[in-house]
Design a protein around this motif. Structure first.
Motif, PDB file in Angstrom:
ATOM      1  N   SER A 178       1.059  -1.104   0.090  1.00 25.31           N
ATOM      2  CA  SER A 178       0.051  -0.102  -0.062  1.00 25.31           C
ATOM      3  C   SER A 178       0.773   1.154  -0.089  1.00 25.31           C
ATOM      4  N   VAL A 179       0.368   2.208  -0.481  1.00 30.68           N
ATOM      5  CA  VAL A 179       0.926   3.632  -0.588  1.00 30.68           C
ATOM      6  C   VAL A 179       0.164   4.740   0.190  1.00 30.68           C
ATOM      7  N   THR A 180       0.850   5.335   0.723  1.00 28.18           N
ATOM      8  CA  THR A 180       0.101   6.689   1.431  1.00 28.18           C
ATOM      9  C   THR A 180       0.667   7.824   1.108  1.00 28.18           C
ATOM     10  N   GLN A 181       0.119   8.941   0.438  1.00 23.95           N
ATOM     11  CA  GLN A 181       0.508  10.193   0.274  1.00 23.95           C
ATOM     12  C   GLN A 181      -0.255  11.051   1.146  1.00 23.95           C
ATOM     13  N   PRO A 182       0.215  11.701   2.203  1.00 24.89           N
ATOM     14  CA  PRO A 182      -0.590  12.361   3.352  1.00 24.89           C
ATOM     15  C   PRO A 182      -0.998  13.694   2.910  1.00 24.89           C
ATOM     16  N   ASP A 183      -0.494  14.283   1.882  1.00 25.53           N
ATOM     17  CA  ASP A 183      -0.712  15.577   1.407  1.00 25.53           C
ATOM     18  C   ASP A 183      -1.759  15.521   0.291  1.00 25.53           C
ATOM     19  N   ILE A 184      -2.928  15.735   0.311  1.00 23.41           N
ATOM     20  CA  ILE A 184      -3.988  15.883  -0.789  1.00 23.41           C
ATOM     21  C   ILE A 184      -3.593  16.987  -1.811  1.00 23.41           C
ATOM     22  N   HIS A 185      -3.401  18.283  -1.043  1.00 22.16           N
ATOM     23  CA  HIS A 185      -3.271  19.190  -1.882  1.00 22.16           C
ATOM     24  C   HIS A 185      -2.126  20.187  -1.291  1.00 22.16           C
ATOM     25  N   ILE A 186      -1.242  20.487  -1.961  1.00 21.74           N
ATOM     26  CA  ILE A 186       0.087  21.617  -1.790  1.00 21.74           C
ATOM     27  C   ILE A 186      -0.148  22.863  -2.542  1.00 21.74           C
ATOM     28  N   THR A 187       0.248  23.961  -2.131  1.00 17.62           N
ATOM     29  CA  THR A 187       0.540  25.347  -2.762  1.00 17.62           C
ATOM     30  C   THR A 187       1.776  25.724  -2.480  1.00 17.62           C
ATOM     31  N   VAL A 188       2.623  26.050  -3.486  1.00 19.15           N
ATOM     32  CA  VAL A 188       3.866  26.633  -3.158  1.00 19.15           C
ATOM     33  C   VAL A 188       4.047  27.748  -4.284  1.00 19.15           C
ATOM     34  N   SER A 189       4.881  28.814  -3.788  1.00 16.46           N
ATOM     35  CA  SER A 189       5.180  29.865  -4.634  1.00 16.46           C
ATOM     36  C   SER A 189       6.289  29.458  -5.583  1.00 16.46           C
ATOM     37  N   GLU A 190       6.176  29.943  -6.828  1.00 18.87           N
ATOM     38  CA  GLU A 190       7.142  29.732  -7.899  1.00 18.87           C
ATOM     39  C   GLU A 190       8.563  30.170  -7.436  1.00 18.87           C
ATOM     40  N   GLY A 191       9.224  29.089  -7.604  1.00 21.17           N
ATOM     41  CA  GLY A 191      10.968  29.535  -6.989  1.00 21.17           C
ATOM     42  C   GLY A 191      11.121  28.917  -5.766  1.00 21.17           C
ATOM     43  N   ALA A 192      10.086  28.423  -5.083  1.00 21.87           N
ATOM     44  CA  ALA A 192      10.379  27.826  -3.758  1.00 21.87           C
ATOM     45  C   ALA A 192      10.649  26.347  -3.755  1.00 21.87           C
ATOM     46  N   SER A 193      11.056  25.854  -2.944  1.00 16.89           N
ATOM     47  CA  SER A 193      11.440  24.419  -2.704  1.00 16.89           C
ATOM     48  C   SER A 193      10.288  23.527  -2.575  1.00 16.89           C
ATOM     49  N   LEU A 194      10.272  22.236  -2.978  1.00 15.57           N
ATOM     50  CA  LEU A 194       9.027  21.491  -2.915  1.00 15.57           C
ATOM     51  C   LEU A 194       9.408  20.083  -2.394  1.00 15.57           C
ATOM     52  N   GLU A 195       8.454  19.606  -1.487  1.00 20.46           N
ATOM     53  CA  GLU A 195       8.563  18.096  -0.954  1.00 20.46           C
ATOM     54  C   GLU A 195       7.452  17.638  -0.993  1.00 20.46           C
ATOM     55  N   LEU A 196       7.085  16.542  -1.613  1.00 21.15           N
ATOM     56  CA  LEU A 196       5.983  15.650  -1.530  1.00 21.15           C
ATOM     57  C   LEU A 196       6.319  14.328  -0.860  1.00 21.15           C
ATOM     58  N   ARG A 197       5.288  14.089   0.272  1.00 16.56           N
ATOM     59  CA  ARG A 197       5.622  12.961   1.056  1.00 16.56           C
ATOM     60  C   ARG A 197       4.939  11.634   0.267  1.00 16.56           C
ATOM     61  N   CYS A 198       5.530  10.552   0.617  1.00 22.28           N
ATOM     62  CA  CYS A 198       5.087   9.302   0.256  1.00 22.28           C
ATOM     63  C   CYS A 198       5.709   8.129   1.315  1.00 22.28           C
ATOM     64  N   ASN A 199       4.650   7.617   1.851  1.00 26.18           N
ATOM     65  CA  ASN A 199       5.140   6.388   2.692  1.00 26.18           C
ATOM     66  C   ASN A 199       4.312   4.970   2.121  1.00 26.18           C
ATOM     67  N   TYR A 200       5.129   3.979   2.399  1.00 25.29           N
ATOM     68  CA  TYR A 200       4.823   2.616   1.782  1.00 25.29           C
ATOM     69  C   TYR A 200       4.694   1.493   2.669  1.00 25.29           C
ATOM     70  N   SER A 201       3.775   0.561   2.499  1.00 22.71           N
ATOM     71  CA  SER A 201       3.722  -0.556   3.335  1.00 22.71           C
ATOM     72  C   SER A 201       4.193  -1.626   2.396  1.00 22.71           C
ATOM     73  N   TYR A 202       4.991  -2.681   2.916  1.00 21.04           N
ATOM     74  CA  TYR A 202       5.572  -3.716   1.912  1.00 21.04           C
ATOM     75  C   TYR A 202       6.229  -4.574   2.806  1.00 21.04           C
ATOM     76  N   GLY A 203       6.435  -5.884   2.525  1.00 19.66           N
ATOM     77  CA  GLY A 203       7.106  -6.948   3.256  1.00 19.66           C
ATOM     78  C   GLY A 203       8.747  -6.741   3.178  1.00 19.66           C
ATOM     79  N   ALA A 204       9.124  -6.029   2.080  1.00 22.26           N
ATOM     80  CA  ALA A 204      10.393  -6.137   1.747  1.00 22.26           C
ATOM     81  C   ALA A 204      10.576  -4.594   1.076  1.00 22.26           C
ATOM     82  N   THR A 205      11.933  -4.600   0.567  1.00 18.62           N
ATOM     83  CA  THR A 205      11.873  -2.977  -0.241  1.00 18.62           C
ATOM     84  C   THR A 205      11.119  -3.467  -1.455  1.00 18.62           C
TER      85      THR A 205
END
Lengths: 116, 116
Positions: free
Chosen positions: B3-30
């Motif tokens: 399974s995969v979880t993306q906690p942020d449904i919607h993000i707004t940033v200003s042009e030129g700003a840095s960005l980080e989008l989160r992703c967490n996964y669930s899996y028995g191995a890598t």
């Protein structure tokens, strides 16, 4: 760069009618997939196809759905008797045979299916 | 099951700003890990993938992602966002050899808006 192509881009169908969505995978790829994305929701796996048979399918892929590779280039998804809840964007994807590269990295632009 | 979880449904940033989008996964191995981008009305375009080796992977359009096994995360980053980056971003996982479903499991997506 080779592409996965899907036709039509938009299909409008009356509820209860049959619909066939078409895909031309990348020519040297041997694994084929269908995914769907209901508006505003996540992309969901439907079915994968290899060596002229279904290799995996999800719980969504019930008896109303079927897939076929009628010739050397096309890969089709048929919905026998469409329901309102079948309205979605349907994506075709393809990949080559090696597992590490066998993830469906190559997606088509999708067919938007609207059921009235 | 993966399974995969993306906690942020919607993000707004200003042009030129840095960005980080989160992703967490669930899996028995890598698992194999992917980020896709979807512009309005378009298909899914692969931004980058992690298979093995260096945990910081570079992708197209100036994006990078870092795999952190201890946190089961695969966050997407870009140092300076452009207005053309406005789109929906999907994190996805795929099984390694013979450990699960070949097809991808997607997160719910994060919609990125870029302010001028």
């Amino acid at each position: 760069e080779p592409e996965v192509t899907q036709t039509p881009s938009h299909q409008v169908t009356q509820m209860g009618q049959e619909v066939i969505l078409r895909c031309v995978p990348i020519s040297n790829h041997l694994y084929f997939y269908w995914y769907r994305q209901i508006l505003g929701q996540k992309v969901e796996f439907l079915v994968s196809f290899y060596n002229n048979e279904i290799s995996e399918k999800s719980e969504i892929f019930d008896d109303q759905f079927s897939v076929e590779r009628p010739d050397g280039s096309n890969f089709t998804l048929k919905i026998r008797s469409t329901k309102l809840e079948d309205s979605a964007m349907y994506f075709c994807a393809s990949s080559d045979t090696r597992w590490a590269s066998n993830q469906p990295q190559h997606f088509g632009d999708g067919t938007r299916l609207s059921i009235l | 099951a993966q399974s995969v979880t993306q906690p942020d449904i919607h993000i707004t940033v200003s042009e030129g700003a840095s960005l980080e989008l989160r992703c967490n996964y669930s899996y028995g191995a890598t698992p194999y890990l992917f980020w896709y981008v979807q512009s309005p009305g378009q298909g899914l375009q692969l931004l980058l993938k992690y298979f093995s080796g260096d945990t910081l992977v570079q992708g197209i359009k100036g994006f990078e992602a870092e795999f952190k096994r201890s946190q089961s995360s695969f966050n997407l980053r870009k140092p300076s966002v452009h207005w053309s980056d406005a789109a929906e971003y999907f994190c996805a996982v795929g099984a390694r050899e013979n450990t699960g479903r070949r097809a991808l499991t997607f997160g719910s997506g994060t919609r990125l808006q870029v302010q001028p």
